[in-house]
Design a protein around this motif. Structure first.
Motif, PDB file in Angstrom:
ATOM      1  N   ASP A   1      -3.444  -7.006 -34.557  1.00 32.08           N
ATOM      2  CA  ASP A   1      -4.785  -6.420 -34.439  1.00 32.08           C
ATOM      3  C   ASP A   1      -4.736  -4.910 -34.525  1.00 32.08           C
ATOM      4  O   ASP A   1      -5.581  -4.287 -35.168  1.00 32.08           O
ATOM      5  N   TYR A   2      -3.746  -4.305 -33.874  1.00 30.96           N
ATOM      6  CA  TYR A   2      -3.712  -2.835 -33.869  1.00 30.96           C
ATOM      7  C   TYR A   2      -2.318  -2.335 -33.518  1.00 30.96           C
ATOM      8  O   TYR A   2      -1.613  -2.908 -32.668  1.00 30.96           O
ATOM      9  N   ALA A   3      -1.944  -1.269 -34.177  1.00 29.20           N
ATOM     10  CA  ALA A   3      -0.811  -0.425 -33.798  1.00 29.20           C
ATOM     11  C   ALA A   3      -1.074   0.942 -34.392  1.00 29.20           C
ATOM     12  O   ALA A   3      -1.618   1.051 -35.497  1.00 29.20           O
ATOM     13  N   PRO A   4      -0.740   2.026 -33.693  1.00 24.59           N
ATOM     14  CA  PRO A   4      -0.919   3.362 -34.279  1.00 24.59           C
ATOM     15  C   PRO A   4      -0.084   3.481 -35.555  1.00 24.59           C
ATOM     16  O   PRO A   4       1.125   3.239 -35.541  1.00 24.59           O
ATOM     17  N   TYR A   5      -0.723   3.866 -36.630  1.00 25.87           N
ATOM     18  CA  TYR A   5      -0.014   3.971 -37.900  1.00 25.87           C
ATOM     19  C   TYR A   5       1.160   4.959 -37.852  1.00 25.87           C
ATOM     20  O   TYR A   5       2.185   4.716 -38.509  1.00 25.87           O
ATOM     21  N   PRO A   6       1.056   6.093 -37.137  1.00 24.93           N
ATOM     22  CA  PRO A   6       2.226   6.984 -37.089  1.00 24.93           C
ATOM     23  C   PRO A   6       3.460   6.319 -36.487  1.00 24.93           C
ATOM     24  O   PRO A   6       4.587   6.698 -36.805  1.00 24.93           O
ATOM     25  N   TRP A   7       3.254   5.335 -35.624  1.00 25.17           N
ATOM     26  CA  TRP A   7       4.373   4.579 -35.060  1.00 25.17           C
ATOM     27  C   TRP A   7       4.820   3.486 -36.015  1.00 25.17           C
ATOM     28  O   TRP A   7       6.016   3.276 -36.237  1.00 25.17           O
ATOM     29  N   LEU A   8       3.866   2.763 -36.589  1.00 19.27           N
ATOM     30  CA  LEU A   8       4.176   1.565 -37.368  1.00 19.27           C
ATOM     31  C   LEU A   8       4.730   1.867 -38.753  1.00 19.27           C
ATOM     32  O   LEU A   8       5.752   1.289 -39.170  1.00 19.27           O
ATOM     33  N   PHE A   9       4.058   2.739 -39.494  1.00 16.03           N
ATOM     34  CA  PHE A   9       4.370   2.901 -40.915  1.00 16.03           C
ATOM     35  C   PHE A   9       5.814   3.322 -41.193  1.00 16.03           C
ATOM     36  O   PHE A   9       6.436   2.804 -42.132  1.00 16.03           O
ATOM     37  N   PRO A  10       6.406   4.261 -40.441  1.00 17.60           N
ATOM     38  CA  PRO A  10       7.799   4.636 -40.756  1.00 17.60           C
ATOM     39  C   PRO A  10       8.793   3.499 -40.556  1.00 17.60           C
ATOM     40  O   PRO A  10       9.926   3.581 -41.055  1.00 17.60           O
ATOM     41  N   ARG A  11       8.403   2.450 -39.862  1.00 14.49           N
ATOM     42  CA  ARG A  11       9.283   1.314 -39.629  1.00 14.49           C
ATOM     43  C   ARG A  11       9.169   0.252 -40.714  1.00 14.49           C
ATOM     44  O   ARG A  11       9.821  -0.792 -40.633  1.00 14.49           O
ATOM     45  N   MET A  12       8.328   0.485 -41.716  1.00 18.02           N
ATOM     46  CA  MET A  12       8.075  -0.484 -42.767  1.00 18.02           C
ATOM     47  C   MET A  12       8.955  -0.222 -43.989  1.00 18.02           C
ATOM     48  O   MET A  12       9.488   0.863 -44.162  1.00 18.02           O
ATOM     49  N   ALA A  13       9.050  -1.235 -44.860  1.00 20.96           N
ATOM     50  CA  ALA A  13       9.711  -1.066 -46.152  1.00 20.96           C
ATOM     51  C   ALA A  13       8.730  -0.537 -47.187  1.00 20.96           C
ATOM     52  O   ALA A  13       9.127   0.151 -48.139  1.00 20.96           O
ATOM     53  N   ALA A  14       7.448  -0.859 -47.027  1.00 21.97           N
ATOM     54  CA  ALA A  14       6.392  -0.398 -47.918  1.00 21.97           C
ATOM     55  C   ALA A  14       5.054  -0.627 -47.213  1.00 21.97           C
ATOM     56  O   ALA A  14       4.981  -1.371 -46.221  1.00 21.97           O
ATOM     57  N   ILE A  15       4.011   0.009 -47.730  1.00 21.23           N
ATOM     58  CA  ILE A  15       2.689  -0.066 -47.108  1.00 21.23           C
ATOM     59  C   ILE A  15       1.657  -0.362 -48.189  1.00 21.23           C
ATOM     60  O   ILE A  15       1.658   0.283 -49.244  1.00 21.23           O
ATOM     61  N   ILE A  16       0.777  -1.320 -47.903  1.00 23.44           N
ATOM     62  CA  ILE A  16      -0.320  -1.668 -48.808  1.00 23.44           C
ATOM     63  C   ILE A  16      -1.614  -1.475 -48.040  1.00 23.44           C
ATOM     64  O   ILE A  16      -1.806  -2.055 -46.964  1.00 23.44           O
ATOM     65  N   HIS A  17      -2.524  -0.654 -48.577  1.00 21.05           N
ATOM     66  CA  HIS A  17      -3.725  -0.309 -47.824  1.00 21.05           C
ATOM     67  C   HIS A  17      -4.877  -0.019 -48.777  1.00 21.05           C
ATOM     68  O   HIS A  17      -4.711  -0.020 -50.002  1.00 21.05           O
ATOM     69  N   HIS A  18      -6.037   0.241 -48.213  1.00 24.01           N
ATOM     70  CA  HIS A  18      -7.276   0.371 -48.984  1.00 24.01           C
ATOM     71  C   HIS A  18      -7.495   1.757 -49.568  1.00 24.01           C
ATOM     72  O   HIS A  18      -8.401   1.932 -50.393  1.00 24.01           O
ATOM     73  N   GLY A  19      -6.748   2.744 -49.140  1.00 25.96           N
ATOM     74  CA  GLY A  19      -6.887   4.073 -49.721  1.00 25.96           C
ATOM     75  C   GLY A  19      -7.868   4.975 -49.017  1.00 25.96           C
ATOM     76  O   GLY A  19      -8.365   5.928 -49.623  1.00 25.96           O
ATOM     77  N   GLY A  20      -8.171   4.714 -47.747  1.00 22.86           N
ATOM     78  CA  GLY A  20      -8.923   5.699 -46.980  1.00 22.86           C
ATOM     79  C   GLY A  20      -8.106   6.966 -46.825  1.00 22.86           C
ATOM     80  O   GLY A  20      -6.865   6.930 -46.846  1.00 22.86           O
ATOM     81  N   SER A  21      -8.776   8.086 -46.657  1.00 21.31           N
ATOM     82  CA  SER A  21      -8.065   9.365 -46.617  1.00 21.31           C
ATOM     83  C   SER A  21      -7.012   9.408 -45.512  1.00 21.31           C
ATOM     84  O   SER A  21      -5.858   9.773 -45.750  1.00 21.31           O
ATOM     85  N   GLY A  22      -7.403   9.049 -44.299  1.00 27.18           N
ATOM     86  CA  GLY A  22      -6.464   9.128 -43.184  1.00 27.18           C
ATOM     87  C   GLY A  22      -5.316   8.155 -43.323  1.00 27.18           C
ATOM     88  O   GLY A  22      -4.159   8.501 -43.062  1.00 27.18           O
ATOM     89  N   THR A  23      -5.619   6.924 -43.729  1.00 25.50           N
ATOM     90  CA  THR A  23      -4.562   5.925 -43.915  1.00 25.50           C
ATOM     91  C   THR A  23      -3.606   6.368 -45.017  1.00 25.50           C
ATOM     92  O   THR A  23      -2.382   6.211 -44.894  1.00 25.50           O
ATOM     93  N   THR A  24      -4.152   6.928 -46.094  1.00 23.36           N
ATOM     94  CA  THR A  24      -3.292   7.435 -47.171  1.00 23.36           C
ATOM     95  C   THR A  24      -2.356   8.513 -46.647  1.00 23.36           C
ATOM     96  O   THR A  24      -1.152   8.503 -46.944  1.00 23.36           O
ATOM     97  N   GLY A  25      -2.899   9.436 -45.868  1.00 23.79           N
ATOM     98  CA  GLY A  25      -2.068  10.506 -45.330  1.00 23.79           C
ATOM     99  C   GLY A  25      -0.935   9.984 -44.479  1.00 23.79           C
ATOM    100  O   GLY A  25       0.220  10.437 -44.602  1.00 23.79           O
ATOM    101  N   LEU A  26      -1.219   9.011 -43.620  1.00 27.79           N
ATOM    102  CA  LEU A  26      -0.181   8.460 -42.753  1.00 27.79           C
ATOM    103  C   LEU A  26       0.829   7.640 -43.553  1.00 27.79           C
ATOM    104  O   LEU A  26       2.014   7.628 -43.227  1.00 27.79           O
ATOM    105  N   ALA A  27       0.362   6.973 -44.608  1.00 29.76           N
ATOM    106  CA  ALA A  27       1.293   6.250 -45.481  1.00 29.76           C
ATOM    107  C   ALA A  27       2.226   7.227 -46.192  1.00 29.76           C
ATOM    108  O   ALA A  27       3.435   6.988 -46.290  1.00 29.76           O
ATOM    109  N   LEU A  28       1.671   8.336 -46.688  1.00 24.80           N
ATOM    110  CA  LEU A  28       2.501   9.312 -47.404  1.00 24.80           C
ATOM    111  C   LEU A  28       3.460  10.034 -46.461  1.00 24.80           C
ATOM    112  O   LEU A  28       4.552  10.439 -46.877  1.00 24.80           O
ATOM    113  N   ARG A  29       3.074  10.197 -45.210  1.00 28.72           N
ATOM    114  CA  ARG A  29       3.953  10.835 -44.225  1.00 28.72           C
ATOM    115  C   ARG A  29       5.059   9.904 -43.736  1.00 28.72           C
ATOM    116  O   ARG A  29       5.986  10.348 -43.058  1.00 28.72           O
ATOM    117  N   SER A  30       4.958   8.624 -44.058  1.00 28.24           N
ATOM    118  CA  SER A  30       5.896   7.647 -43.500  1.00 28.24           C
ATOM    119  C   SER A  30       7.258   7.684 -44.169  1.00 28.24           C
ATOM    120  O   SER A  30       8.246   7.217 -43.600  1.00 28.24           O
TER     121      SER A  30
END
Length: 420
Positions: free
Chosen positions: A297-326
């Motif tokens: 249901d929820y996890a802070p993206y700054p915590w979750l995303f760097p632990r992933m192999a890849a990220i698939i998302h809708h392209g919102g500005s904030g989500t994109t930024g956190l994906a690119l920072r991961s």
């Protein structure tokens, strides 16, 4: 996606000694109050409005006319809510107005009436430039520099007209003259060189030469959630195998959550990949899932995303930024508005495959994109390099310093303790 960065910035301002009040809908009241900020209600249901907007677009949110009609119906439905909120006596003690409403709708007008500073906030590059077409234009093809700049004028023109009458009624109630018939307050805001503070990274969107010194790109405004802890089940899933991929569409609902989940599961099975399925407003993962897929249901993206192999998302500005920072590859599946722009930037930076629009998404295409992200060593290296380049950015601290400097230099009878 629009509210969380502003809450993060508001918390930074509160930590710097300012009193901060956030005007938004009830959906976001817990987030606002959790971080110690004052909440002021604007009537409306954000999730219902987004669902209605996408329903109006009828699966064609990447066609300009459909997108335009859907957005206008949504904003038109809440225009009365904006009017009521910004007319409230409780806001009259504000000492400054920081707003990311397009064209300064209602907020710039109230700041003018109160004779207090106004600062424009933005999480997408809305300032005119010859470098690219306006980000909310779904068709990303450029016909040259002149065309690019004209797309900003065009969207301002067509975006202002439906709100001209209600906003000018609001201005009349405040004792102000009508805004420009064609352009609203946009040209005036530009002439006055009102500060524009952009909550994204120059590593992602380089500053064009024609932007003036009043336009500031600070880096992303990331909400810190130090007290959040993962569940034992989530930790166990992460520890049970190779890093999974994260898949979720944030605040984008989908017409058929079960069908979309089945498409995702088919792509994961084809690519042999474990995944964390983020429910979001799409309500993904409501049916039985294989052991290789963890519903969340929820996890802070700054915590979750760097632990992933890849990220698939809708392209919102904030989500994109956190994906690119991961530091890992990411894929954008855009639905509408500025999301194709962020998909284009992700691909152009070499840190993800070309965007796959949700309206035409297939399991085969998704599986192919997954295999690319998990096997393309150059893409993985570029993602890590971009993370390292963005690591030094202090978006909130930079924005707070800019705001403090502007407020300290403000000379008006309305100057006070910068509560807004």
């Amino acid at each position: 996606g629009d509210i969380q960065p502003c809450v993060a910035l508001g918390k930074g301002l509160a930590d710097a000694g300012y009193e901060v009040r956030v005007v938004t809908m009830a959906n976001f009241e817990p987030m606002v109050r959790q971080h110690g900020l004052e909440f002021f209600l604007m009537e409306g249901d954000a999730e219902a409005l987004v669902k209605d907007m996408l329903r109006q677009m009828d699966g064609k949110g990447l066609q300009f006319v459909r997108m335009y009609r859907g957005i206008l119906r949504t904003f038109g439905a809440i225009s009365r809510s904006y009017h009521k909120a910004f007319s409230a006596e409780a806001l009259r003690d504000s000492d400054a107005m920081l707003s990311q409403l397009p064209g300064g709708f209602y907020s710039y007008d109230l700041a003018e009436a109160l004779q207090i500073p106004y600062i424009a906030l933005s999480v997408i590059p809305q300032e005119p430039t010859r470098a690219w077409p306006v980000p909310v234009l779904p068709t990303r093809a450029s016909l040259g520099q002149w065309y690019n700049r004209q797309t900003f004028r065009f969207t301002n023109l067509v975006g202002w007209q439906p709100f001209r009458a209600p906003i000018n009624r609001f201005r009349a109630e405040l004792g102000l003259k009508p805004a420009s018939f064609l352009w609203g307050n946009t040209l005036r805001i530009g002439r006055e060189r009102v500060p524009v503070i952009q909550g994204f990274s120059e590593q992602v969107v380089p500053t064009p030469p024609e932007w003036g010194e009043h336009i500031h790109t600070t880096g992303y405004w990331i909400l810190d959630e130090p007290d959040w802890q993962p569940s034992p089940e989530l930790r166990a899933f992460l520890d049970a195998g190779d890093p999974p991929v994260a898949i979720g569409f944030g605040s984008m609902p989908v017409p058929d959550p079960d069908s979309t989940t089945r498409l995702i599961l088919e792509a994961l099975e084809s690519s042999g990949q474990r995944a964390i399925l983020l429910s979001g407003w799409a309500q993904l993962g409501r049916q039985a899932l294989p052991e290789t897929v963890f519903p969340l249901d929820y996890a802070p993206y700054p915590w979750l995303f760097p632990r992933m192999a890849a990220i698939i998302h809708h392209g919102g500005s904030g989500t994109t930024g956190l994906a690119l920072r991961s530091g890992v590859p990411s894929l954008v599946i855009p639905f509408t508005a500025d999301q194709p722009f962020w998909g284009e930037r992700t691909h152009a930076l070499g840190v993800g495959p070309a965007a796959l629009p949700f309206s035409t998404l297939t399991a085969d295409d998704l599986a192919a994109a997954l295999r690319t992200m998990l096997s393309d060593v150059t893409m993985q290296q570029r993602a890590a390099q971009l993370r390292d380049a963005m690591a030094a950015e202090q978006g909130i601290q930079t924005a707070v310093a800019i705001i403090r400097d502007y407020l300290d230099r403000w000379d008006s009878p309305g100057k006070g303790n910068a509560r807004g």
